[in-house]
Scaffold this motif. Structure first.
Motif, PDB file in Angstrom:
ATOM      1  N   GLY A 260       0.692  -1.239  -0.083  1.00 44.63           N
ATOM      2  CA  GLY A 260       0.015   0.051  -0.105  1.00 44.63           C
ATOM      3  C   GLY A 260       0.815   1.101   0.058  1.00 44.63           C
ATOM      4  O   GLY A 260       0.497   2.336  -0.327  1.00 44.63           O
ATOM      5  N   LEU A 261       1.907   1.299   0.593  1.00 44.03           N
ATOM      6  CA  LEU A 261       2.957   2.449   0.433  1.00 44.03           C
ATOM      7  C   LEU A 261       3.848   2.336  -0.773  1.00 44.03           C
ATOM      8  O   LEU A 261       4.025   3.137  -1.465  1.00 44.03           O
ATOM      9  CB  LEU A 261       3.922   2.284   1.758  1.00 44.03           C
ATOM     10  CG  LEU A 261       4.998   3.247   1.743  1.00 44.03           C
ATOM     11  CD1 LEU A 261       4.484   4.590   2.440  1.00 44.03           C
ATOM     12  CD2 LEU A 261       6.233   3.093   2.630  1.00 44.03           C
TER      13      LEU A 261
ATOM     14  N   PRO B 269      14.741  14.662  19.212  1.00 40.06           N
ATOM     15  CA  PRO B 269      15.256  13.132  19.252  1.00 40.06           C
ATOM     16  C   PRO B 269      15.195  12.277  20.499  1.00 40.06           C
ATOM     17  O   PRO B 269      15.235  10.892  20.537  1.00 40.06           O
ATOM     18  CB  PRO B 269      16.969  13.521  19.164  1.00 40.06           C
ATOM     19  CG  PRO B 269      17.067  14.916  19.153  1.00 40.06           C
ATOM     20  CD  PRO B 269      15.536  15.612  19.245  1.00 40.06           C
ATOM     21  N   ASP B 270      14.591  12.776  21.609  1.00 42.77           N
ATOM     22  CA  ASP B 270      14.341  12.177  22.871  1.00 42.77           C
ATOM     23  C   ASP B 270      12.801  11.754  22.941  1.00 42.77           C
ATOM     24  O   ASP B 270      12.546  11.008  23.868  1.00 42.77           O
ATOM     25  CB  ASP B 270      14.620  13.106  24.110  1.00 42.77           C
ATOM     26  CG  ASP B 270      16.235  13.086  24.097  1.00 42.77           C
ATOM     27  OD1 ASP B 270      16.946  12.306  23.783  1.00 42.77           O
ATOM     28  OD2 ASP B 270      16.495  14.393  24.723  1.00 42.77           O
ATOM     29  N   ASP B 271      11.989  12.160  21.869  1.00 37.41           N
ATOM     30  CA  ASP B 271      10.871  11.811  21.970  1.00 37.41           C
ATOM     31  C   ASP B 271      10.607  10.088  21.585  1.00 37.41           C
ATOM     32  O   ASP B 271      11.026   9.710  20.441  1.00 37.41           O
ATOM     33  CB  ASP B 271       9.913  12.678  21.019  1.00 37.41           C
ATOM     34  CG  ASP B 271       8.367  12.442  20.764  1.00 37.41           C
ATOM     35  OD1 ASP B 271       7.936  11.374  21.484  1.00 37.41           O
ATOM     36  OD2 ASP B 271       7.795  12.877  19.988  1.00 37.41           O
ATOM     37  N   PRO B 272      10.215   9.444  22.491  1.00 34.34           N
ATOM     38  CA  PRO B 272      10.122   7.933  22.171  1.00 34.34           C
ATOM     39  C   PRO B 272       8.958   7.554  20.812  1.00 34.34           C
ATOM     40  O   PRO B 272       8.806   6.695  20.490  1.00 34.34           O
ATOM     41  CB  PRO B 272       9.411   7.146  23.613  1.00 34.34           C
ATOM     42  CG  PRO B 272       8.792   8.592  24.311  1.00 34.34           C
ATOM     43  CD  PRO B 272       9.611   9.667  23.723  1.00 34.34           C
ATOM     44  N   HIS B 273       8.244   8.664  20.676  1.00 34.77           N
ATOM     45  CA  HIS B 273       7.060   8.276  19.754  1.00 34.77           C
ATOM     46  C   HIS B 273       7.512   8.817  18.402  1.00 34.77           C
ATOM     47  O   HIS B 273       6.765   8.823  17.301  1.00 34.77           O
ATOM     48  CB  HIS B 273       6.033   8.973  20.174  1.00 34.77           C
ATOM     49  CG  HIS B 273       5.541   8.598  21.436  1.00 34.77           C
ATOM     50  ND1 HIS B 273       4.759   7.361  21.624  1.00 34.77           N
ATOM     51  CD2 HIS B 273       5.284   9.257  22.612  1.00 34.77           C
ATOM     52  CE1 HIS B 273       4.641   7.160  22.903  1.00 34.77           C
ATOM     53  NE2 HIS B 273       4.790   8.471  23.495  1.00 34.77           N
ATOM     54  N   ARG B 274       8.696   9.184  18.088  1.00 33.72           N
ATOM     55  CA  ARG B 274       8.998   9.998  16.685  1.00 33.72           C
ATOM     56  C   ARG B 274       8.997   8.786  15.546  1.00 33.72           C
ATOM     57  O   ARG B 274       8.760   9.505  14.469  1.00 33.72           O
ATOM     58  CB  ARG B 274      10.411  10.719  16.932  1.00 33.72           C
ATOM     59  CG  ARG B 274      11.608   9.792  17.037  1.00 33.72           C
ATOM     60  CD  ARG B 274      12.994  10.382  17.420  1.00 33.72           C
ATOM     61  NE  ARG B 274      13.233  11.370  16.651  1.00 33.72           N
ATOM     62  CZ  ARG B 274      14.129  11.288  15.685  1.00 33.72           C
ATOM     63  NH1 ARG B 274      15.012  10.277  15.935  1.00 33.72           N
ATOM     64  NH2 ARG B 274      14.575  12.195  14.889  1.00 33.72           N
TER      65      ARG B 274
ATOM     66  N   GLN C 222       3.448   7.129  10.831  1.00 37.62           N
ATOM     67  CA  GLN C 222       2.093   7.961  10.306  1.00 37.62           C
ATOM     68  C   GLN C 222       2.287   8.648   9.411  1.00 37.62           C
ATOM     69  O   GLN C 222       1.313   8.762   8.290  1.00 37.62           O
ATOM     70  CB  GLN C 222       1.473   8.481  11.664  1.00 37.62           C
ATOM     71  CG  GLN C 222       0.987   7.185  12.781  1.00 37.62           C
ATOM     72  CD  GLN C 222       0.683   8.185  14.109  1.00 37.62           C
ATOM     73  OE1 GLN C 222       1.024   9.253  14.539  1.00 37.62           O
ATOM     74  NE2 GLN C 222      -0.058   7.312  14.726  1.00 37.62           N
ATOM     75  N   ASP C 223       3.039   9.604   9.287  1.00 42.92           N
ATOM     76  CA  ASP C 223       3.465  10.550   8.030  1.00 42.92           C
ATOM     77  C   ASP C 223       3.549   9.790   6.899  1.00 42.92           C
ATOM     78  O   ASP C 223       2.627  10.297   5.933  1.00 42.92           O
ATOM     79  CB  ASP C 223       4.723  11.317   8.454  1.00 42.92           C
ATOM     80  CG  ASP C 223       4.916  12.412   7.499  1.00 42.92           C
ATOM     81  OD1 ASP C 223       4.132  13.185   7.244  1.00 42.92           O
ATOM     82  OD2 ASP C 223       5.729  12.230   6.725  1.00 42.92           O
ATOM     83  N   LEU C 224       4.072   8.662   6.690  1.00 49.61           N
ATOM     84  CA  LEU C 224       4.262   8.076   5.358  1.00 49.61           C
ATOM     85  C   LEU C 224       2.911   7.280   4.926  1.00 49.61           C
ATOM     86  O   LEU C 224       2.449   7.312   3.866  1.00 49.61           O
ATOM     87  CB  LEU C 224       5.425   6.799   5.767  1.00 49.61           C
ATOM     88  CG  LEU C 224       6.852   7.187   5.674  1.00 49.61           C
ATOM     89  CD1 LEU C 224       7.767   6.102   6.032  1.00 49.61           C
ATOM     90  CD2 LEU C 224       7.165   7.852   4.370  1.00 49.61           C
TER      91      LEU C 224
ATOM     92  N   SER D 251       0.536  -0.403   5.845  1.00 46.24           N
ATOM     93  CA  SER D 251       1.068  -0.726   7.162  1.00 46.24           C
ATOM     94  C   SER D 251       2.578  -0.475   7.002  1.00 46.24           C
ATOM     95  O   SER D 251       3.295  -0.575   5.960  1.00 46.24           O
ATOM     96  CB  SER D 251       1.191  -2.147   7.478  1.00 46.24           C
ATOM     97  OG  SER D 251      -0.161  -2.465   7.831  1.00 46.24           O
ATOM     98  N   VAL D 252       3.157   0.603   7.858  1.00 47.17           N
ATOM     99  CA  VAL D 252       4.343   0.842   7.915  1.00 47.17           C
ATOM    100  C   VAL D 252       5.105   1.025   9.115  1.00 47.17           C
ATOM    101  O   VAL D 252       4.545   1.366  10.263  1.00 47.17           O
ATOM    102  CB  VAL D 252       4.382   2.608   7.397  1.00 47.17           C
ATOM    103  CG1 VAL D 252       5.881   3.053   7.380  1.00 47.17           C
ATOM    104  CG2 VAL D 252       3.734   2.584   6.143  1.00 47.17           C
TER     105      VAL D 252
END
Length: 179
Positions: A103-104, A126-131, A137-139, A166-167
């Motif tokens: 799909g991507l 850079p310290d954000d564990p969700h980056r 999600q952006d992709l 799914s990415v």
């Protein structure tokens, strides 16, 4: 086929041509192989113009359209495996591996995905564990596109993905650098 070999020569048994498959009801002949093994591109790619490339691994009884030729001998469930030794290279927090469904990849090229990631990650803490989740999600959103009057569209007014997307964005930093 690569290396200048025809599909018929690759399939030829050691006893001679044509190859007779014991589980098939028909002997495969050169005329049966008149179109490429993989026909079409992207979302429209089909094994012998019959089944989607990613959908045929378990479909043992499927035959080529209007023929008595079974698809199964032309499919393989053996994956291509590449090994990348993480310990041989130094990686930063923005060095990632993208693992995604078609799909991507059907709508975005390797280059477009790499560009999106190299633009997105430096703008995150850079310290954000969700980056990495946010990058994934952006992709997904880039591949889906935006709803316009003529359907879902991505850059250059191309069609967005109509498939599931799914990415995974997997950081290549190893050791205790990430928790």
């Amino acid at each position: 086929m690569s290396g200048g070999r025809s599909l018929a020569s690759v399939l030829a048994s050691q006893e001679g041509d044509p190859l007779h498959l014991p589980w098939a009801y028909k002997t495969i002949e050169d005329d049966d192989l008149k179109f490429p093994l993989i026909y079409g591109e992207g979302k429209k790619a089909r094994v012998m113009a019959t089944i989607g490339v990613t959908r045929g691994l378990g479909d043992h009884d499927l035959k080529v359209h209007d023929s008595n030729i079974y698809i199964k001998p032309f499919l393989s469930s053996a994956p291509e495996v590449r090994i990348y030794d993480l310990s041989k290279y130094e990686h930063g927090a923005d060095d990632v591996l993208i693992l995604a469904t078609d799909g991507l990849w059907d709508v975005l090229s390797n280059e477009e995905v790499a560009e999106a990631i190299t633009q997105f990650l430096p703008n995150c803490d850079p310290d954000d564990p969700h980056r990495y989740t946010l990058a994934a999600q952006d992709l997904v959103m880039r591949a889906r596109g935006v709803l316009k009057d003529r359907g879902w569209r991505i850059s250059n007014d191309r069609l967005g993905s109509g498939d599931d997307i799914s990415v995974y964005v997997i950081p290549l930093v190893h050791g205790n650098k990430l928790s």
